[in-house]
Scaffold this motif. Structure first.
Motif, PDB file in Angstrom:
ATOM      1  N   LEU A 190      68.874  95.378  66.015  1.00  0.00           N
ATOM      2  CA  LEU A 190      67.917  95.561  64.926  1.00  0.00           C
ATOM      3  C   LEU A 190      68.028  94.512  63.820  1.00  0.00           C
ATOM      4  O   LEU A 190      67.026  93.972  63.370  1.00  0.00           O
ATOM      5  CB  LEU A 190      68.089  96.942  64.294  1.00  0.00           C
ATOM      6  N   ILE A 191      69.253  94.281  63.336  1.00  0.00           N
ATOM      7  CA  ILE A 191      69.467  93.489  62.122  1.00  0.00           C
ATOM      8  C   ILE A 191      70.737  92.668  62.270  1.00  0.00           C
ATOM      9  O   ILE A 191      71.693  93.113  62.909  1.00  0.00           O
ATOM     10  CB  ILE A 191      69.642  94.429  60.899  1.00  0.00           C
ATOM     11  N   ILE A 192      70.757  91.476  61.660  1.00  0.00           N
ATOM     12  CA  ILE A 192      72.022  90.784  61.405  1.00  0.00           C
ATOM     13  C   ILE A 192      72.218  90.781  59.893  1.00  0.00           C
ATOM     14  O   ILE A 192      71.391  90.243  59.155  1.00  0.00           O
ATOM     15  CB  ILE A 192      72.041  89.326  61.925  1.00  0.00           C
ATOM     16  N   MET A 193      73.293  91.417  59.436  1.00  0.00           N
ATOM     17  CA  MET A 193      73.621  91.431  58.015  1.00  0.00           C
ATOM     18  C   MET A 193      74.357  90.130  57.689  1.00  0.00           C
ATOM     19  O   MET A 193      75.396  89.839  58.280  1.00  0.00           O
ATOM     20  CB  MET A 193      74.498  92.627  57.690  1.00  0.00           C
ATOM     21  N   CYS A 194      73.811  89.346  56.780  1.00  0.00           N
ATOM     22  CA  CYS A 194      74.344  88.013  56.500  1.00  0.00           C
ATOM     23  C   CYS A 194      75.015  87.949  55.134  1.00  0.00           C
ATOM     24  O   CYS A 194      74.388  88.226  54.104  1.00  0.00           O
ATOM     25  CB  CYS A 194      73.216  86.984  56.549  1.00  0.00           C
ATOM     26  N   ASP A 195      76.278  87.588  55.140  1.00  0.00           N
ATOM     27  CA  ASP A 195      77.039  87.382  53.914  1.00  0.00           C
ATOM     28  C   ASP A 195      77.690  86.002  53.979  1.00  0.00           C
ATOM     29  O   ASP A 195      77.819  85.414  55.043  1.00  0.00           O
ATOM     30  CB  ASP A 195      78.127  88.452  53.763  1.00  0.00           C
ATOM     31  N   GLY A 196      78.096  85.495  52.807  1.00  0.00           N
ATOM     32  CA  GLY A 196      78.868  84.259  52.756  1.00  0.00           C
ATOM     33  C   GLY A 196      78.093  83.003  53.060  1.00  0.00           C
ATOM     34  O   GLY A 196      78.668  81.984  53.450  1.00  0.00           O
ATOM     35  N   GLU A 197      76.773  83.036  52.869  1.00  0.00           N
ATOM     36  CA  GLU A 197      75.963  81.848  53.162  1.00  0.00           C
ATOM     37  C   GLU A 197      75.383  81.210  51.897  1.00  0.00           C
ATOM     38  O   GLU A 197      74.457  80.405  51.965  1.00  0.00           O
ATOM     39  CB  GLU A 197      74.839  82.200  54.145  1.00  0.00           C
ATOM     40  N   GLY A 198      75.933  81.591  50.744  1.00  0.00           N
ATOM     41  CA  GLY A 198      75.457  81.012  49.493  1.00  0.00           C
ATOM     42  C   GLY A 198      74.473  81.930  48.786  1.00  0.00           C
ATOM     43  O   GLY A 198      73.918  82.852  49.380  1.00  0.00           O
TER      44      GLY A 198
END
Length: 291
Positions: free
Chosen positions: A88-96
């Protein structure tokens, strides 16, 4: 369950379709993953076999270096197919910070997310979850975050992927502020991921979770059922799931509700099962009201 009966039979009618479906957010197993007892590749199988759940929400930190690794992503996709699990989703952290006041930094943050949009598309996800991180006055942050989000949403739109923002601490935990950001972005591919738990504004201040969820639901493309503690009756001890799910359903939302167990009193597997049981009980109880 009704869902189980629907498999291999004619499409569910409005009468038999569940009010909402249940997915599993990978963060629910972050301790297990960080301990090396589970890998991201095994997450779909475990979701299906251990918990009887048919949809997953990934966290990018558990496959951070694999965003452009097509062999890896295709392996993950085929494992999902093998176990009948939907991504369903990719939760994205740490990309600015998408609301970085520095234009160069903001552009870099936007572009850092491109590979996750492409990975999400390959896996068959509908969205990437991002953060509306910024600095400055609330008004300045609103304009900056809206700029970064709009640019990323325009890129994602060409790939039929949504960019959704979670209330994730600081200003983003203000339902009023984040809904204003959505209005400023004004893009059909940009929406929210209301999280039942994350209403910590910082400096010891919290935002009313029921008000926040109701403000974010008009823009919601996913919902995160955060849980921490359970009482002897199986209810979440810090929040009223019945009240929260009524707010969700009153908005017209009928999609997936993701389990995100973050507690420490129960083990991760027991916390996931407790949250699932509570969501199923809420669903059964409210089915008559929302027929």
């Amino acid at each position: 369950s009704v869902q189980g009966c629907a498999q291999g039979s004619p499409p569910a009618t409005a009468d038999s379709a569940p009010l909402f479906s249940i997915s599993l957010a990978e963060w629910s197993l972050h301790r297990t993953l960080n301990a090396g007892e589970l890998t991201n590749l095994d997450f779909p199988r475990v979701t299906r076999e251990e918990y009887g759940i048919e949809a997953v929400e990934y966290v990018n930190s558990f496959f951070k270096d694999k965003a452009e690794d097509l062999a890896y992503l295709n392996d993950l996709k085929s494992r999902c197919a093998d176990h009948g699990v939907q991504s369903l989703i990719i939760m994205c952290d740490g990309e600015g910070a998408l609301g970085n006041p520095d234009p160069t930094g903001r552009t870099q943050a936007v572009e850092n997310h491109y590979r996750w949009v492409d990975a999400a598309r390959l896996l068959g996800c509908h969205s990437i979850r991002v953060n509306a991180q910024s600095s400055g006055t609330p008004e300045e942050q609103l304009a900056l975050a809206a700029d970064g989000l709009r640019r990323l949403s325009e890129f994602a739109s060409d790939r039929e992927i949504n960019v959704i923002v979670e209330n994730h601490g600081g200003l983003s935990s203000s339902g009023a502020w984040l809904s204003s950001v959505m209005e400023a972005v004004d893009h059909p591919r940009c929406g929210t991921l209301p999280d039942f738990g994350n209403f910590n504004l910082g400096d010891g201040q919290t935002y009313d979770r029921y008000q926040g969820v109701s403000e974010l639901m008009p823009f919601a493309k996913a919902v995160s059922a955060k849980s921490h503690v359970f009482d002897e009756d199986g209810n979440e001890g810090e929040m009223d799931f019945f009240r929260l799910m009524r707010i969700v359903l009153d908005s017209g939302y009928r999609g997936f509700v993701g389990i995100e167990y973050e507690g420490t009193e129960l083990s991760e597997p027991d916390g996931i099962r407790a949250t699932k049981a509570l969501l199923e009980r809420v669903r059964d109880s409210l089915a008559g009201e929302y027929a």
